[in-house]
Design an enzyme around this catalytic site. Structure first.
Site, PDB file in Angstrom:
ATOM      1  N   ASN A  41       0.843  -1.198   0.000  1.00  0.00           N
ATOM      2  CA  ASN A  41       0.000   0.000   0.000  1.00  0.00           C
ATOM      3  C   ASN A  41       0.876   1.244   0.000  1.00  0.00           C
ATOM      4  O   ASN A  41       1.694   1.431   0.910  1.00  0.00           O
ATOM      5  CB  ASN A  41      -0.898   0.028   1.244  1.00  0.00           C
ATOM      6  N   GLU A  42       0.739   2.019  -1.023  1.00  0.00           N
ATOM      7  CA  GLU A  42       1.446   3.314  -1.101  1.00  0.00           C
ATOM      8  C   GLU A  42       2.894   3.216  -0.626  1.00  0.00           C
ATOM      9  O   GLU A  42       3.292   3.842   0.359  1.00  0.00           O
ATOM     10  CB  GLU A  42       0.687   4.372  -0.298  1.00  0.00           C
ATOM     11  N   CYS A 102      20.961  -1.131   3.642  1.00  0.00           N
ATOM     12  CA  CYS A 102      20.550  -0.230   2.554  1.00  0.00           C
ATOM     13  C   CYS A 102      21.742   0.574   2.035  1.00  0.00           C
ATOM     14  O   CYS A 102      21.883   0.793   0.834  1.00  0.00           O
ATOM     15  CB  CYS A 102      19.428   0.699   3.028  1.00  0.00           C
ATOM     16  N   GLU A 142      -8.181   4.756  -4.759  1.00  0.00           N
ATOM     17  CA  GLU A 142      -8.755   5.349  -3.551  1.00  0.00           C
ATOM     18  C   GLU A 142      -9.192   6.774  -3.848  1.00  0.00           C
ATOM     19  O   GLU A 142      -8.515   7.505  -4.584  1.00  0.00           O
ATOM     20  CB  GLU A 142      -7.716   5.435  -2.421  1.00  0.00           C
TER      21      GLU A 142
HETATM   22  C1  GLA Z   1      -3.993   6.533   1.910  1.00  0.00           C
HETATM   23  C2  GLA Z   1      -3.917   5.072   2.345  1.00  0.00           C
HETATM   24  C3  GLA Z   1      -5.163   4.593   3.006  1.00  0.00           C
HETATM   25  C4  GLA Z   1      -5.746   5.637   3.916  1.00  0.00           C
HETATM   26  C5  GLA Z   1      -6.003   6.889   3.116  1.00  0.00           C
HETATM   27  C6  GLA Z   1      -6.659   7.996   3.901  1.00  0.00           C
HETATM   28  O1  GLA Z   1      -4.333   6.731   0.622  1.00  0.00           O
HETATM   29  O2  GLA Z   1      -3.562   4.218   1.317  1.00  0.00           O
HETATM   30  O3  GLA Z   1      -4.843   3.412   3.725  1.00  0.00           O
HETATM   31  O4  GLA Z   1      -4.879   5.892   4.959  1.00  0.00           O
HETATM   32  O5  GLA Z   1      -4.767   7.386   2.679  1.00  0.00           O
HETATM   33  O6  GLA Z   1      -6.925   9.095   3.088  1.00  0.00           O
HETATM   34 ZN    ZN Z   2      17.344  -0.696   5.350  1.00  0.00          ZN
END
Ligand code: GLA
Ligand code: ZN
Length: 677
Positions: free
Chosen positions: A155-156, A166, A312
């Site tokens: 995720n992100e 590193c 999202e």
């Molecule tokens: C990000 C994350 C989500 C949530 C949203 C809230 O985009 O990926 O898990 O935290 O922000 O806006």
């Molecule tokens: Zn590291």
């Protein structure tokens, strides 16, 4: 034109979002209610498992997939599909405790304690192994489940780690890139301040208590962070593809987030997705906001030049904004359809249901704490679902653009790190957005591309502040113009090579002086209170921030400065080069010059919107096509009713109503029209 689907097995617009049944395992009544509400909201695609590692592996090596089994089956039986996430973005506490090397080390050299999320070391072999195991088990169990239509990796991805692993990986990466220390020392110009390296082990990443004065190091460290993140992501993806290569892989990106060169990540993905959280303010500044957001949609579409996923967005508020202001009536529909207009085949949300505690309990959700469907937000979401359900004909269609704007990460990194010009804020993003805005408001489809994209398919390329250009890129730009392309560049063009090494022999570097027919002798960075003028076509435009002193070397001078010691000197030029044209704008304007200029260039190239009517400010039109029909989204970002008219014969996509002549758009209305190409 072949349609390109996210997953051919489900050729519909996806609508849904982040769903966390793992937060409600003791409430089967709520989980059952979710299915009823998803149907009502027209949600057909739920993203599950994102932060579920603690539920999936409560103890090392002990896995429990029962909640996922149930969720995936329930959603499927409910008519929906699953975007299945890997859990690497947040790890269970036992993992951090047992293997502290997986915790990230900050730039201050301090290893973090367990907590929050997205803060693991990307190099740690132990973390990679643990992630590979859980991913492999997920893949073996679900990669052939008919509900699973895409993988959502982590995720992100974001941030960086400064642990010894590193740092060592960085040194290896540099060795591979430069081959010899001599080459690195030359490119980084390390004889400056006695920074010459005599052993690879002497190289550390830039750190506030260490090296901060080497532009070459700073730039390569940023590239390395992207490389290492991508490498980690590839390791995550391998077991998924091994189980079933037909399930497309994506990771949710964050627009123009500065920390990662998304073009590099994109090459490893089957489909692009991003998380969009503009601060809609519902006033006239929204109109600039709308075009800024549109640019990012275009950027995401152009990573792979095909439909992408809005992974999202918020159904109402984003609780991390300074003010959790509710979306005004109509804004949710408008902003959702905007993504589709620019090539998204999904409208997904964070989050399906509000949790009861934690820092996101007040973030917008389809289902509020009240738990039922009788809320304005739920109704807004359901009406988006109902409209998307009628857009099957648009799913998989492409976008044809004759114009491109360049956005390149390395360029921004080098430009913003430069000690000079305006020291703290070079305004790269703002400048890029100003040119884009001029295209957007005219309803011109625009691609947002990088150095490696094909240039020759565009009639016009706009490359604001293209500071970093390799020899290879110079040759590509030269060939593009020579063969008939039109290019518009601005102040700070072509000053350094790909390693931030300044060009000798005058700016813009190398052959670009011939292409533009100018030599840029110096750049005058103005105080914020200074204003110069530029006289062009009988009008005087304001020049602010930057005024370059350029000399025509073959170019035609079209605009000249009106004051200061360079009054009368060239400020705007055009050069015929080969079969093409190269425009050079040597000063920053306040929006009106670039607006007029873009209008003029578009007209000279015969580039028009696919919608033939006038577009009052705040109304725009963007199109998609399958080669037979063109689908135009006519969008009103203004708070007031707007009128336009068309001589073309359209019909609405949703119900086939014929449309021609005068059209009235309600505030925030989007009309989706179609006609044969
Ligand atoms: C990000 C994350 C989500 C949530 C949203 C809230 O985009 O990926 O898990 O935290 O922000 O806006
Ligand atoms: Zn590291």
């Amino acid at each position: 034109m072949k349609k390109q689907f996210i997953n051919e097995s489900f050729p519909h617009m996806l609508h849904g979002g982040d769903y966390n049944p793992d937060q409600w395992l003791d409430r089967p009544d709520i989980l059952a209610e979710d299915m009823r509400l998803m149907k009502l909201a027209g949600c057909n695609a739920m993203t599950v498992g994102i932060f579920a590692w603690a539920a999936l592996e409560p103890e090392e090596g002990k896995f429990d997939f029962s909640f996922l089994d149930q969720t995936i089956n329930d959603v499927y039986q409910n008519g929906g599909r699953i975007v299945l996430s890997t859990p690497s973005a947040a790890r269970p506490a036992w993992l951090s405790m047992k293997y502290p090397e997986i915790l990230r080390t900050g730039e201050d050299g301090i290893r973090i304690s367990h907590g929050r999320r997205a803060n693991h070391c990307y190099t740690s072999p132990i973390y990679r192994e643990k992630v590979a195991t859980v991913n492999r088990l997920l893949a073996e169990r679900y990669a052939h489940h008919p509900a699973v239509i895409a993988w959502h990796i982590s995720n992100e991805y974001n941030g960086k780690c400064y642990c010894e692993l590193c740092k060592e990986a960085f040194r290896l990466w540099l060795r591979k890139k430069y081959g010899t220390l001599d080459a690195l020392n030359h490119q980084w110009w390390t004889s400056f301040w006695a920074h010459t390296y005599t052993d690879w082990s002497q190289i550390d990443p830039p750190m506030p208590h260490g090296e901060t004065s080497s532009n070459g190091l700073t730039l390569d460290w940023k590239r390395f962070v992207t490389h290492q993140t991508t490498d980690f992501m590839k390791a995550e993806i391998a077991p998924l593809r091994a189980a079933n290569p037909a399930i497309p892989v994506t990771t949710n990106m964050m627009g123009t987030y500065d920390g990662l060169d998304y073009r590099v990540l994109a090459k490893e993905l089957d489909v692009i997705s991003w998380d969009s959280y503009p601060k809609w303010e519902d006033n006239e500044t929204d109109i600039q906001k709308a075009s800024d957001t549109a640019l990012v949609h275009d950027l995401n579409r152009c990573f792979l030049h095909k439909p992408f996923m809005l992974m999202e967005s918020t159904p109402s508020v984003a609780n991390w904004h300074e003010y959790s202001k509710l979306k005004r009536p109509g804004v949710h529909m408008l902003s959702s359809l905007q993504a589709v207009a620019h090539g998204s085949d999904t409208v997904q949300y964070f989050q399906w249901r509000k949790g009861r505690n934690g820092i996101e309990k007040y973030h917008g959700a389809v289902v509020d704490h009240v738990g039922h469907e009788h809320t304005r937000v739920f109704r807004d979401v359901a009406s988006v679902g109902a409209r998307l359900a009628k857009l099957d004909g648009i799913v998989g269609t492409g976008t044809v653009s004759r114009v491109a704007v360049i956005h390149e990460w390395a360029n921004r990194w080098a430009l913003e790190a430069a000690n000079g010009f305006q020291l703290r804020d070079k305004k790269y993003g703002k400048t890029r957005n100003a040119y884009y805005h001029a295209l957007w408001k005219r309803g011109i489809n625009t691609d947002v591309i990088g150095y490696e994209d094909v240039f020759s398919k565009y009639d016009l390329i706009i490359a604001p502040m293209l500071y970093l250009v390799s020899d290879e890129l110079i040759a590509k730009m030269e060939a593009y113009v020579k063969e008939g392309g039109t290019i518009l560049c601005t102040y700070t063009t072509g000053m350094v090579n790909e390693n931030d090494l300044a060009y000798l022999g005058g700016f813009p570097g190398g052959k670009l002086q011939e292409v533009f027919g100018i030599w840029n002798e110096a750049i005058d960075s103005l105080f914020p209170t200074d204003v110069n003028g530029v006289s062009y076509r009988g009008r005087t435009y304001q020049a602010v921030d930057y005024c370059e002193i350029i000399h025509a070397r073959g170019a035609e001078v079209r605009g000249t400065y009106t004051s200061d010691f360079y009054a009368g000197g060239a400020a705007f030029t055009v050069n015929n080069y080969g079969k093409g044209k190269a425009y050079y704008q040597a000063f920053r304007d306040t929006g009106d010059f670039c607006d007029d200029l873009i209008g003029e260039i578009l007209q000279s190239l015969g580039i028009r919107s696919d919608f033939d009517g006038p577009l009052p400010y705040g109304v725009t039109a963007h199109s998609r096509t399958d080669g037979e029909s063109v689908f135009v989204f006519l969008e009103n970002y203004s708070k007031t009713e707007k009128k336009t008219r068309t001589a073309q014969q359209w019909q609405t996509v949703e119900d086939g109503t014929p449309i021609t002549g005068e059209i009235t758009l309600a505030p925030h209305e989007t009309l989706i029209l179609q006609r044969p190409c």
